[in-house]
Motif scaffolding. Structure first.
Motif, PDB file in Angstrom:
ATOM      1  N   ALA A 153     -34.159  19.786 -95.723  1.00 24.04           N
ATOM      2  CA  ALA A 153     -35.597  19.751 -95.440  1.00 24.04           C
ATOM      3  C   ALA A 153     -35.868  19.516 -93.961  1.00 24.04           C
ATOM      4  O   ALA A 153     -36.783  20.125 -93.370  1.00 24.04           O
ATOM      5  CB  ALA A 153     -36.255  18.655 -96.282  1.00 24.04           C
ATOM      6  N   ALA A 154     -35.068  18.658 -93.315  1.00 24.86           N
ATOM      7  CA  ALA A 154     -35.236  18.411 -91.880  1.00 24.86           C
ATOM      8  C   ALA A 154     -34.915  19.667 -91.078  1.00 24.86           C
ATOM      9  O   ALA A 154     -35.601  19.977 -90.086  1.00 24.86           O
ATOM     10  CB  ALA A 154     -34.338  17.254 -91.452  1.00 24.86           C
ATOM     11  N   ILE A 155     -33.880  20.410 -91.492  1.00 25.08           N
ATOM     12  CA  ILE A 155     -33.541  21.663 -90.813  1.00 25.08           C
ATOM     13  C   ILE A 155     -34.682  22.664 -90.930  1.00 25.08           C
ATOM     14  O   ILE A 155     -35.056  23.331 -89.956  1.00 25.08           O
ATOM     15  CB  ILE A 155     -32.237  22.239 -91.400  1.00 25.08           C
ATOM     16  N   PHE A 156     -35.261  22.760 -92.133  1.00 25.98           N
ATOM     17  CA  PHE A 156     -36.368  23.697 -92.365  1.00 25.98           C
ATOM     18  C   PHE A 156     -37.586  23.331 -91.524  1.00 25.98           C
ATOM     19  O   PHE A 156     -38.193  24.196 -90.876  1.00 25.98           O
ATOM     20  CB  PHE A 156     -36.710  23.696 -93.855  1.00 25.98           C
ATOM     21  N   LEU A 157     -37.957  22.050 -91.510  1.00 28.93           N
ATOM     22  CA  LEU A 157     -39.144  21.615 -90.770  1.00 28.93           C
ATOM     23  C   LEU A 157     -38.943  21.741 -89.263  1.00 28.93           C
ATOM     24  O   LEU A 157     -39.899  22.046 -88.533  1.00 28.93           O
ATOM     25  CB  LEU A 157     -39.491  20.174 -91.149  1.00 28.93           C
ATOM     26  N   LEU A 158     -37.741  21.498 -88.794  1.00 23.54           N
ATOM     27  CA  LEU A 158     -37.474  21.622 -87.356  1.00 23.54           C
ATOM     28  C   LEU A 158     -37.625  23.064 -86.897  1.00 23.54           C
ATOM     29  O   LEU A 158     -38.134  23.327 -85.798  1.00 23.54           O
ATOM     30  CB  LEU A 158     -36.070  21.106 -87.046  1.00 23.54           C
ATOM     31  N   GLN A 159     -37.205  24.002 -87.733  1.00 24.20           N
ATOM     32  CA  GLN A 159     -37.355  25.419 -87.379  1.00 24.20           C
ATOM     33  C   GLN A 159     -38.825  25.824 -87.402  1.00 24.20           C
ATOM     34  O   GLN A 159     -39.264  26.629 -86.571  1.00 24.20           O
ATOM     35  CB  GLN A 159     -36.540  26.274 -88.358  1.00 24.20           C
ATOM     36  N   LEU A 160     -39.601  25.274 -88.333  1.00 28.39           N
ATOM     37  CA  LEU A 160     -41.045  25.531 -88.342  1.00 28.39           C
ATOM     38  C   LEU A 160     -41.709  24.939 -87.105  1.00 28.39           C
ATOM     39  O   LEU A 160     -42.662  25.515 -86.561  1.00 28.39           O
ATOM     40  CB  LEU A 160     -41.679  24.949 -89.606  1.00 28.39           C
ATOM     41  N   ALA A 161     -41.233  23.775 -86.676  1.00 26.73           N
ATOM     42  CA  ALA A 161     -41.795  23.153 -85.471  1.00 26.73           C
ATOM     43  C   ALA A 161     -41.585  24.036 -84.250  1.00 26.73           C
ATOM     44  O   ALA A 161     -42.443  24.096 -83.357  1.00 26.73           O
ATOM     45  CB  ALA A 161     -41.164  21.784 -85.256  1.00 26.73           C
ATOM     46  N   LEU A 162     -40.455  24.726 -84.203  1.00 27.57           N
ATOM     47  CA  LEU A 162     -40.217  25.658 -83.097  1.00 27.57           C
ATOM     48  C   LEU A 162     -41.268  26.765 -83.089  1.00 27.57           C
ATOM     49  O   LEU A 162     -41.765  27.155 -82.019  1.00 27.57           O
ATOM     50  CB  LEU A 162     -38.815  26.260 -83.217  1.00 27.57           C
ATOM     51  N   ALA A 163     -41.620  27.277 -84.265  1.00 24.01           N
ATOM     52  CA  ALA A 163     -42.641  28.325 -84.348  1.00 24.01           C
ATOM     53  C   ALA A 163     -43.996  27.803 -83.872  1.00 24.01           C
ATOM     54  O   ALA A 163     -44.749  28.527 -83.198  1.00 24.01           O
ATOM     55  CB  ALA A 163     -42.741  28.835 -85.782  1.00 24.01           C
ATOM     56  N   VAL A 164     -44.324  26.554 -84.186  1.00 23.68           N
ATOM     57  CA  VAL A 164     -45.592  25.973 -83.744  1.00 23.68           C
ATOM     58  C   VAL A 164     -45.612  25.830 -82.221  1.00 23.68           C
ATOM     59  O   VAL A 164     -46.619  26.123 -81.561  1.00 23.68           O
ATOM     60  CB  VAL A 164     -45.821  24.608 -84.425  1.00 23.68           C
ATOM     61  N   VAL A 165     -44.498  25.402 -81.653  1.00 26.50           N
ATOM     62  CA  VAL A 165     -44.417  25.276 -80.194  1.00 26.50           C
ATOM     63  C   VAL A 165     -44.580  26.639 -79.527  1.00 26.50           C
ATOM     64  O   VAL A 165     -45.286  26.770 -78.506  1.00 26.50           O
ATOM     65  CB  VAL A 165     -43.074  24.626 -79.799  1.00 26.50           C
ATOM     66  N   LEU A 166     -43.961  27.659 -80.086  1.00 25.17           N
ATOM     67  CA  LEU A 166     -44.106  29.006 -79.526  1.00 25.17           C
ATOM     68  C   LEU A 166     -45.552  29.495 -79.627  1.00 25.17           C
ATOM     69  O   LEU A 166     -46.054  30.156 -78.716  1.00 25.17           O
ATOM     70  CB  LEU A 166     -43.167  29.977 -80.255  1.00 25.17           C
ATOM     71  N   LYS A 167     -46.201  29.168 -80.719  1.00 25.76           N
ATOM     72  CA  LYS A 167     -47.604  29.589 -80.875  1.00 25.76           C
ATOM     73  C   LYS A 167     -48.496  28.909 -79.835  1.00 25.76           C
ATOM     74  O   LYS A 167     -49.376  29.547 -79.233  1.00 25.76           O
ATOM     75  CB  LYS A 167     -48.095  29.233 -82.289  1.00 25.76           C
ATOM     76  N   ILE A 168     -48.271  27.639 -79.596  1.00 25.20           N
ATOM     77  CA  ILE A 168     -49.148  26.898 -78.690  1.00 25.20           C
ATOM     78  C   ILE A 168     -48.923  27.303 -77.235  1.00 25.20           C
ATOM     79  O   ILE A 168     -49.888  27.486 -76.481  1.00 25.20           O
ATOM     80  CB  ILE A 168     -48.922  25.380 -78.865  1.00 25.20           C
TER      81      ILE A 168
END
Length: 279
Positions: free
Chosen positions: A257-272
């Motif tokens: 779950a931590a691996i999955f959420l960390l990869q999603l966090a990367l997408a949020v950073v790229l969006k911002i």
């Protein structure tokens, strides 16, 4: 006076003539058995052996070997500082890289680790990250240039966009697998560091078309693109590591779950920071 005709010589004994040699008949000649020796000798010693194969130096020049297997390469921790130690991980064909990129775009298969377990590469991850850096910088620059021209404002190129993108992608694909390598080793479920670097490198490919689609000047559309790309990338990493991390015990779900959420966090950073450009 001698006449013009030749006189015949009688078959008589003439003084000074050589007597005829009597016919000895059939003479048998016997040769002793000879021991012929083949060349080169089968027991020859030296660099070139008596075998039919080519020299070992010619065979192993471009063969893929394990790190530290060659006697000329340093072993142990010194191998990480040798360029020759990384040569096998860049020895891949274009078809291999394209096949692995294709697998990263179908995250629900979860068979990437199985296909690359015997020959993980760093060639694909390196060029994927490098392409992401230039795509992010060029598209971000193009969109801001168009925005300033439409508003008839002065436009200045931002070099920080390149350095920021390089630090983000190279740092993420290096630090996160290294941290995961230490965590899995702590939970007695060790995984190869090169395998993790390969997995995370190919997981970033989906962000290349996502960055290209960010040219569309609709913020809601950019959020959807970033969300879909982040979900595909996170699913690709999590599913490929799930089977291996299950051996870590009861906490395997928290790690995945931590691996999955960390990869999603990367997408949020790229969006911002990359997908948010006003036109």
């Amino acid at each position: 006076m001698m006449s013009g005709k030749y006189t015949s010589i009688d078959n008589q004994k003439v003084s000074g003539s050589v007597p005829a040699v009597p016919d000895p008949g059939h003479v048998a000649v016997r040769f002793t058995d000879s021991n012929l020796q083949t060349f080169p000798p089968s027991d020859a010693k030296g660099k070139i052996s008596g075998g039919s194969g080519p020299p070992r130096d010619a065979d192993d020049t471009f063969s893929k070997s394990t790190v530290g297997s060659d006697d000329s390469q340093p072993s142990g921790w010194f191998g990480w500082f040798s360029v020759a130690s990384y040569k096998p991980y860049f020895d891949v064909d274009t078809s291999d890289v394209l096949e692995r990129i294709k697998d990263s775009l179908f995250p629900f298969r979860g068979s990437f680790n199985e296909k690359t377990s015997s020959n993980p590469d760093l060639y694909g991850p390196f060029w994927i990250c490098t392409t992401l850096i230039f795509v992010a910088a060029s598209i971000g620059t193009f969109v801001t240039y168009v925005a300033h021209k439409l508003k008839k404002e002065q436009w200045n190129y931002d070099i920080n966009l390149v350095t920021w993108s390089a630090g983000l992608f190279y740092g993420y694909v290096t630090i996160v697998p290294l941290g995961l390598y230490v965590i899995l080793k702590y939970f007695s479920a060790p995984s190869g560091l090169i395998q993790l670097l390969c997995l995370y490198g190919y997981s970033l490919f989906v962000f290349i078309p996502a960055l290209c689609l960010s040219i569309v000047p609709l913020d809601i559309f950019r959020w959807v693109v970033a969300g879909v790309a982040g979900f595909m990338s996170a699913t690709f990493v999590a599913l490929n590591l799930r089977a291996h991390i299950k051996s870590a015990g009861e906490r395997w779900f928290l790690i995945v779950a931590a691996i999955f959420l960390l990869q999603l966090a990367l997408a949020v950073v790229l969006k911002i920071y990359l997908f948010t450009v006003s036109v």
